[in-house]
Design an enzyme around this catalytic site. Structure first.
Site, PDB file in Angstrom:
ATOM      1  N   LYS A 165      21.741  -9.497  36.277  1.00 52.16           N
ATOM      2  CA  LYS A 165      21.809 -10.906  37.071  1.00 52.16           C
ATOM      3  C   LYS A 165      23.068 -11.663  36.529  1.00 52.16           C
ATOM      4  CE  LYS A 165      19.338 -13.609  33.772  1.00 52.16           C
ATOM      5  NZ  LYS A 165      19.083 -15.063  33.640  1.00 52.16           N
ATOM      6  N   HIS A 195      14.814  -8.098  33.050  1.00 56.74           N
ATOM      7  CA  HIS A 195      14.050  -7.649  31.691  1.00 56.74           C
ATOM      8  C   HIS A 195      12.785  -7.999  31.608  1.00 56.74           C
ATOM      9  CE1 HIS A 195      15.151 -11.730  29.885  1.00 56.74           C
ATOM     10  NE2 HIS A 195      14.035 -11.289  28.991  1.00 56.74           N
ATOM     11  N   LYS A 199       8.639  -5.959  30.395  1.00 54.88           N
ATOM     12  CA  LYS A 199       7.739  -6.327  29.330  1.00 54.88           C
ATOM     13  C   LYS A 199       6.522  -5.593  29.668  1.00 54.88           C
ATOM     14  CE  LYS A 199       9.852 -10.929  28.940  1.00 54.88           C
ATOM     15  NZ  LYS A 199      10.398 -10.952  27.308  1.00 54.88           N
ATOM     16  N   ASP A 252      18.795 -19.073  36.953  1.00 53.11           N
ATOM     17  CA  ASP A 252      18.720 -18.718  35.778  1.00 53.11           C
ATOM     18  C   ASP A 252      17.290 -17.961  35.454  1.00 53.11           C
ATOM     19  OD1 ASP A 252      19.330 -17.383  33.188  1.00 53.11           O
ATOM     20  OD2 ASP A 252      18.620 -19.146  32.163  1.00 53.11           O
ATOM     21  N   HIS A 257      13.032 -14.073  37.029  1.00 58.62           N
ATOM     22  CA  HIS A 257      12.137 -13.700  36.282  1.00 58.62           C
ATOM     23  C   HIS A 257      10.676 -14.323  36.998  1.00 58.62           C
ATOM     24  CE1 HIS A 257      14.993 -12.378  33.680  1.00 58.62           C
ATOM     25  NE2 HIS A 257      15.118 -13.497  32.944  1.00 58.62           N
TER      26      HIS A 257
END
Ligand code: BG6
Length: 494
Positions: A165, A195, A199, A252, A257
């Site tokens: 990203k 990412h 997880k 961000d 996410h």
């Protein structure tokens, strides 16, 4: 509970499983762009080293590239320092030597021919069956140059490309970026990495929802009151001021996410646990997402941010964001999803809370305590050592009928296999080598998210100050009323 191998049947002991994994994957040349950058140092080089040492990855050769001047020896020294710092104790001296001999370096200034020659040498060591994985750990404007270099070096065939990203900064830039990349690579070759989806705990949301008959029947607007996805961070900007000042918390963290995690909470059951089915369902969630309404967004900036070196004295960048979003489909219509994340906050946590509708309290006498500690919750702690908790009211032992909140909890650490957990980047690099796109973001998915984000980007509310070490500006409470933010928890995890 899901293991880190959800697309492969692990037949027995770990060693057999590892062999099966290796055998199903061709030998690979990893071409790592940005090889001396921060991400490579912290995550990618230690991750690759661990994959090799643990015999999870197939045969691999690594060609590092960056603007820095290095030769193979000095690049190996760089990689050694990063492994020692970020994966201490991960390998013995002999294991390091085994990994080090796979590392090579070519400066990106040396041009496409030098890159092609270095990859050809690496391929000779691996044989004709080998494939290429180009990992672009570089900023977006550099990514396009790298892609042009790969085309000029004839390294597009037999290859996949992992991209970091941001995938654009608004709808137009995302569409343009995707179009430019598609001039060289087909969508099937592109692995846009998030990412968080690597997880273990995030994948466990899928396992939990779809491997059990217990919760899925109540996983909808009839039983769920609201959802919170809360990712406060205590860290500040470290040495990322320039990036952060131009990016802010929404771009961000949220577009990437938090909304990706939301997709796993909200998706319909896919027809199969395979990439296309899951990617399709995720796209549907993003298409159902209501446009982000600036009236339902609180942007915050920590006091002192504007004094950080490199930050404009009148900066409008948000270091905190809380917002209410809606997924407008049959399952979720009317159920608010509250998202919150920020820097320099009170605690660093990654928590998804599902709040169930409350029972009518009429049969309990006043003061019995029912409902006094909020609704029943299912809580996913997405920490590396992940946890899960279901909280509910139960009777306090003793005379009368006093209620209190109880919980059933589970921690991955309790499993014998806890040490098999792969770090997010390790998992995702392995998936990319195997061509498994399940946990990666599609062009269409990311464009939908930017499209839904445009009302906020075009008309952002003013930033409000918050004190470092807190949970954000006061306005967050109005945003969520009559509900309440669950963090901080009143009761600790057991
Ligand atoms: C990164 C963001 O993608 O994720 C950072 O750029 C953030 O600002 C980080 O701190 C959080 O990731 P993790 O895995 O440490 O929770």
């Amino acid at each position: 509970m899901v293991r880190n191998d959800d697309t492969i049947a692990y037949p027995g002991p770990a060693s057999r499983a590892k062999r099966a994994l290796q055998e199903s994957t061709s030998p690979h040349v990893i071409v790592l762009f940005g090889a001396t950058g921060d991400l490579a140092r912290r995550k990618l080089l230690p991750g690759l080293a661990k994959l090799v040492v643990n015999e999870l990855a197939p045969e691999m050769q690594i060609v590092g590239s960056s603007l820095d001047e290095h030769d193979d020896e000095s690049f190996r020294a760089f990689a050694k320092a990063s492994v020692e710092q970020f994966a201490p104790g991960a390998m013995t001296g002999d294991e390091w030597e085994e990994f080090a001999k796979r590392l090579h370096y070519v400066s990106s200034g040396a041009g496409p021919d030098a890159l092609a020659a270095s990859v050809a040498e690496a391929e000779e060591r691996l044989g004709p069956e080998s494939r290429r994985l180009h990992y672009l750990s570089v900023p977006p404007n550099a990514a396009l140059k790298v892609i042009q270099m790969l085309a000029a070096a004839h390294l597009v065939a037999r290859s996949r490309v992992v991209m970091e990203k941001p995938f654009g900064t608004d709808l137009d830039s995302a569409v343009e970026l995707n179009a430019q990349i598609h001039e060289t690579f087909s969508e099937e070759q592109i692995f846009r990495i998030d990412h968080f989806l690597g997880k273990e705990a995030v994948q466990n949301i899928l396992a939990f929802r779809f491997a059990n008959g217990l919760f899925e029947p109540i996983w909808n607007r009839n039983f769920i009151d609201h959802v919170q996805i809360d990712i406060p961070e205590t860290l500040g900007l470290d040495d990322r001021v320039e990036f952060y000042e131009a990016t802010g918390a929404y771009k961000d963290m949220v577009v990437t996410h938090l909304l990706q995690v939301l997709a796993f909470v909200a998706i319909e059951p896919p027809t199969a646990l395979e990439p296309r089915a899951i990617i399709d369902e995720k796209k549907k969630v993003f298409r159902s997402l209501l446009p982000i309404d600036p009236a339902h967004v609180v942007r915050g900036q920590y006091a002192g941010y504007r004094d950080e070196p490199g930050v404009a004295p009148d900066s409008d960048t948000e270091t905190f964001i809380a917002l209410k979003v809606g997924v407008d489909n049959w399952r979720w219509a009317g159920v608010p999803f509250y998202l919150r994340t920020g820097k320099r906050m009170a605690e660093g946590l990654r928590v998804v809370s599902i709040a169930f509708k409350e029972a009518p309290r009429s049969m309990f006498p006043a003061g019995s305590g029912v409902g006094s500690q909020g609704p029943d919750h299912l809580t996913f702690d997405l920490a590396d050592a992940s946890k899960l908790s279901l909280s509910f009211y139960g009777k306090r032992p003793g005379p009368g009928m006093r209620m209190e909140k109880l919980s059933m909890q589970f921690a991955t650490d309790e499993l014998a296999e806890a040490e098999d957990v792969l770090e997010a980047y390790e998992r995702l690099i392995l998936d990319a080598m195997r061509g498994d796109r399940t946990l990666f973001t599609s062009a269409e998915g990311i464009e939908s998210l930017w499209e839904r984000s445009m009302p906020l980007l075009e008309n952002p509310p003013e930033v409000k100050l918050y004190q470092p070490g807190t949970w954000g500006p006061n306005a967050i409470h109005q945003l969520i009323a009559p509900n309440a933010w669950r963090l901080p928890f009143e009761r600790p995890w057991r």
